[in-house]
Design a protein around this motif. Structure first.
Motif, PDB file in Angstrom:
ATOM      1  N   PHE A 103       0.894  -1.167   0.000  1.00 14.00           N
ATOM      2  CA  PHE A 103       0.000   0.000   0.000  1.00 14.00           C
ATOM      3  C   PHE A 103       0.926   1.208   0.000  1.00 14.00           C
ATOM      4  N   LEU A 104       1.014   1.843  -1.166  1.00 10.94           N
ATOM      5  CA  LEU A 104       2.088   2.793  -1.408  1.00 10.94           C
ATOM      6  C   LEU A 104       1.533   4.191  -1.634  1.00 10.94           C
ATOM      7  N   GLY A 105       2.204   5.180  -1.075  1.00  8.85           N
ATOM      8  CA  GLY A 105       1.803   6.564  -1.312  1.00  8.85           C
ATOM      9  C   GLY A 105       2.682   7.471  -0.481  1.00  8.85           C
ATOM     10  N   PRO A 106       2.854   8.733  -0.908  1.00  2.53           N
ATOM     11  CA  PRO A 106       3.701   9.649  -0.141  1.00  2.53           C
ATOM     12  C   PRO A 106       3.115   9.907   1.252  1.00  2.53           C
ATOM     13  N   ASN A 107       3.918  10.482   2.127  1.00  2.00           N
ATOM     14  CA  ASN A 107       3.415  10.808   3.461  1.00  2.00           C
ATOM     15  C   ASN A 107       2.181  11.690   3.339  1.00  2.00           C
ATOM     16  N   GLY A 108       1.161  11.387   4.121  1.00  3.97           N
ATOM     17  CA  GLY A 108      -0.057  12.182   4.101  1.00  3.97           C
ATOM     18  C   GLY A 108      -1.052  11.743   3.039  1.00  3.97           C
ATOM     19  N   ALA A 109      -0.748  10.646   2.326  1.00  7.93           N
ATOM     20  CA  ALA A 109      -1.618  10.191   1.231  1.00  7.93           C
ATOM     21  C   ALA A 109      -2.920   9.569   1.739  1.00  7.93           C
ATOM     22  N   GLY A 110      -2.908   9.119   2.993  1.00  6.20           N
ATOM     23  CA  GLY A 110      -4.132   8.515   3.547  1.00  6.20           C
ATOM     24  C   GLY A 110      -4.003   7.033   3.863  1.00  6.20           C
TER      25      GLY A 110
ATOM     26  N   SER B 210      -2.468   5.406   6.529  1.00  4.73           N
ATOM     27  CA  SER B 210      -2.783   5.034   7.923  1.00  4.73           C
ATOM     28  C   SER B 210      -4.270   5.171   8.196  1.00  4.73           C
ATOM     29  N   THR B 211      -4.865   6.224   7.653  1.00  9.44           N
ATOM     30  CA  THR B 211      -6.302   6.433   7.861  1.00  9.44           C
ATOM     31  C   THR B 211      -7.082   5.258   7.288  1.00  9.44           C
ATOM     32  N   THR B 212      -6.721   4.829   6.073  1.00 10.47           N
ATOM     33  CA  THR B 212      -7.407   3.688   5.455  1.00 10.47           C
ATOM     34  C   THR B 212      -7.262   2.445   6.333  1.00 10.47           C
ATOM     35  N   MET B 213      -6.054   2.225   6.860  1.00 11.51           N
ATOM     36  CA  MET B 213      -5.833   1.045   7.697  1.00 11.51           C
ATOM     37  C   MET B 213      -6.653   1.128   8.980  1.00 11.51           C
TER      38      MET B 213
ATOM     39  N   ILE C 141      -2.055  -6.652   8.891  1.00 13.32           N
ATOM     40  CA  ILE C 141      -2.067  -5.277   8.397  1.00 13.32           C
ATOM     41  C   ILE C 141      -0.924  -4.539   9.092  1.00 13.32           C
ATOM     42  N   LEU C 142       0.064  -4.102   8.317  1.00 18.80           N
ATOM     43  CA  LEU C 142       1.258  -3.495   8.907  1.00 18.80           C
ATOM     44  C   LEU C 142       1.490  -2.120   8.292  1.00 18.80           C
TER      45      LEU C 142
END
Ligand code: ADP
Length: 313
Positions: free
Chosen positions: A32-39, A41-44, A150-151
Motif C-alpha cells: 500500500f504505497l503513497g507519499p506521506n499524508g496520502a491517507g 494510515s487512515t485507510t488502515m 495489516i502493517l
C-alpha cells in the motif's frame, strides 16, 4: 480478503480518503504505497474499525471489523510500533496481550522466537532500539496466528538487516496463504517486497496492479549516451522509433524506448563512435514520484534533471 468500497474519510476540510475502492487478496503481499499524508494510515484504521468512515465501507471477509468473531485472532495489526508500555518486559507485554485475547501462554515464546527476540524477552522494552520495537510490534500482530496481517510502515527506521528480515518474514507468511497488507512510502522497497501494489495519492487510487506490471508500465528504460556524432545517432534512433532528448549535461543525450545493448549495437552497425552508454537507475522511483506528484501532503519538488538520481547533475 479485505474489501474497501467507495471509502471516504474527512477530517474537517481535509479529505484523507477520497472514494477509495480496492481488494486485498490472500496468499500474496499487497503493498500500500503513497507519499506521506496520502491517507494510508487512515485507510488502515478504517479497515480495523478504529475510526468511522464518512461514507463507504471496509470489509474483512464480507464483515466490518467490529462484527468479526474473535477479531484479534483473525486480523493482526501493527500501526504504531512504539505503543508499548516501556516499563514492561517484552515477554510480559506479549503475555498481557495474549491473556486479553485468550491466546495460550506458550504462543508468547513462539512469537518471540519467530521475531528473534527470545534473547531479550525479559528485558524492559524501554531500552529497545527502533528495530527491536518493530520486531516486538510484529510479534504482537502475530500472537493470535491471524490469517490477515495489516502493517503500517513496518520497515520505517530499520537498518538494512532488519528490512531484509521483515521482507523475508512477510514472504513466508504470504506463502502460507495469509493476506498481507503492508504500507510504505518507499517505491523501491515495495518493488522488491510486494506482489501486488495499491498506490494512492491525496486519498485517491492511482494504481492497483501486480508489481511486474507497474514496473513495466511506469519505469522508462532510459539510457544516457555520449557521442561526438549526436546528430547521426539521433537520426538512427529516430528510425527505430526511440525517443532522444537533450540534457543539460554538456551534450549527453537520453534515449528512451530502448536498452543500452540495442543502442550500442545500432551505433556499431552505423559506425558511430560512443563515449558513454549508461542505463539510468532509479527511474521507477521517479515514475512513482511523477504518478503521485502534488498528491502528497508536502508536494514533491520536481524530479531532478536526468542524471540527478545517480548524483551526476
Ligand atoms: P499516510 O499514512 O499516508 O501518511 P495519513 O492517513 O496519516 O497519511 O493522513 C492523511 C491525511 O489525513 C493527512 O492530511 C493527515 O494530516 C490527515 N489526518 C489523519 N488523521 C487525522 C486526524 N485524526 N485528524 C485530522 N486530520 C488527520
Amino acid at each position: 480478503m479485505i474489501e474497501v468500497r467507495d471509502l471516504v474519510k474527512r477530517y474537517g476540510d481535509t479529505t484523507a480518503v477520497d472514494h477509495l475502492s480496492f481488494a486485498v487478496e490472500p496468499g500474496r503481499i499487497t503493498g500500500f504505497l503513497g507519499p506521506n499524508g496520502a491517507g494510508k494510515s487512515t485507510t488502515m484504521r478504517l479497515i480495523l474499525g478504529l475510526d468511522r468512515p464518512s461514507s463507504g465501507s471496509a470489509l474483512i471477509d464480507g464483515l466490518p471489523y467490529r462484527d468479526l468473531r474473535d477479531p484479534l485472532r483473525y486480523v493482526g495489526a501493527l500501526l504504531e510500533a512504539r505503543a508499548v508500555h516501556g516499563g514492561r518486559s517484552a515477554f510480559n507485554h506479549l503475555l498481557y496481550l495474549a491473556q486479553t485475547q485468550g491466546v495460550p501462554k506458550r504462543r508468547v515464546s513462539e512469537v518471540l522466537e519467530l521475531v528473534g527476540l527470545s534473547g531479550v524477552a525479559k528485558k524492559r522494552t524501554k531500552g529497545f532500539s527502533l528495530g527491536m520495537g518493530q520486531r516486538l510490534g510484529i510479534a504482537a500482530a502475530l500472537l493470535g496466528d491471524p490469517k490477515i496481517l495489516i502493517l503500517d510502515e513496518p520497515v520505517n527506521g530499520l537498518d538494512p538487516e532488519g528490512v531484509l528480515w521483515v521482507r523475508q518474514l512477510l514472504k513466508a507468511l504470504a506463502g502460507e496463504g495469509r493476506t498481507i497488507f503492508v504500507s510504505s512510502h518507499l517505491m523501491n522497497e515495495m518493488a522488491v517486497t510486494a506482489d501486488h501494489l495499491i498506490v494512492i495519492g491525496r486519498g485517491k487510487l492511482q494504481a492497483d496492479m501486480p508489481v511486474g506490471q507497474f514496473i513495466a508500465q511506469f519505469s522508462d528504460t532510459a539510457v544516457l549516451v555520449r557521442t561526438p556524432e549526436a546528430e547521426a545517432l539521433r537520426a538512427a534512433a529516430g528510425e527505430r522509433g526511440w525517443t532522444v532528448a537533450d540534457t543539460d549535461l554538456d551534450g549527453a543525450l537520453i534515449v528512451t524506448g530502448s536498452t543500452a545493448p540495442e543502442i550500442g549495437e545500432l551505433a556499431a552497425a552505423r559506425g558511430l563512435v560512443l563515449h558513454e552508454l549508461t542505463p539510468q537507475r532509479a527511474s521507477l522511483e521517479e515514475a512513482y514520484m511523477e504518478l503521485t506528484r502534488e498528491t502528497g501532503e508536502f508536494a514533491h519538488r520536481p524530479a531532478p534533471a536526468w542524471g540527478g538520481a545517480d548524483g551526476r547533475a
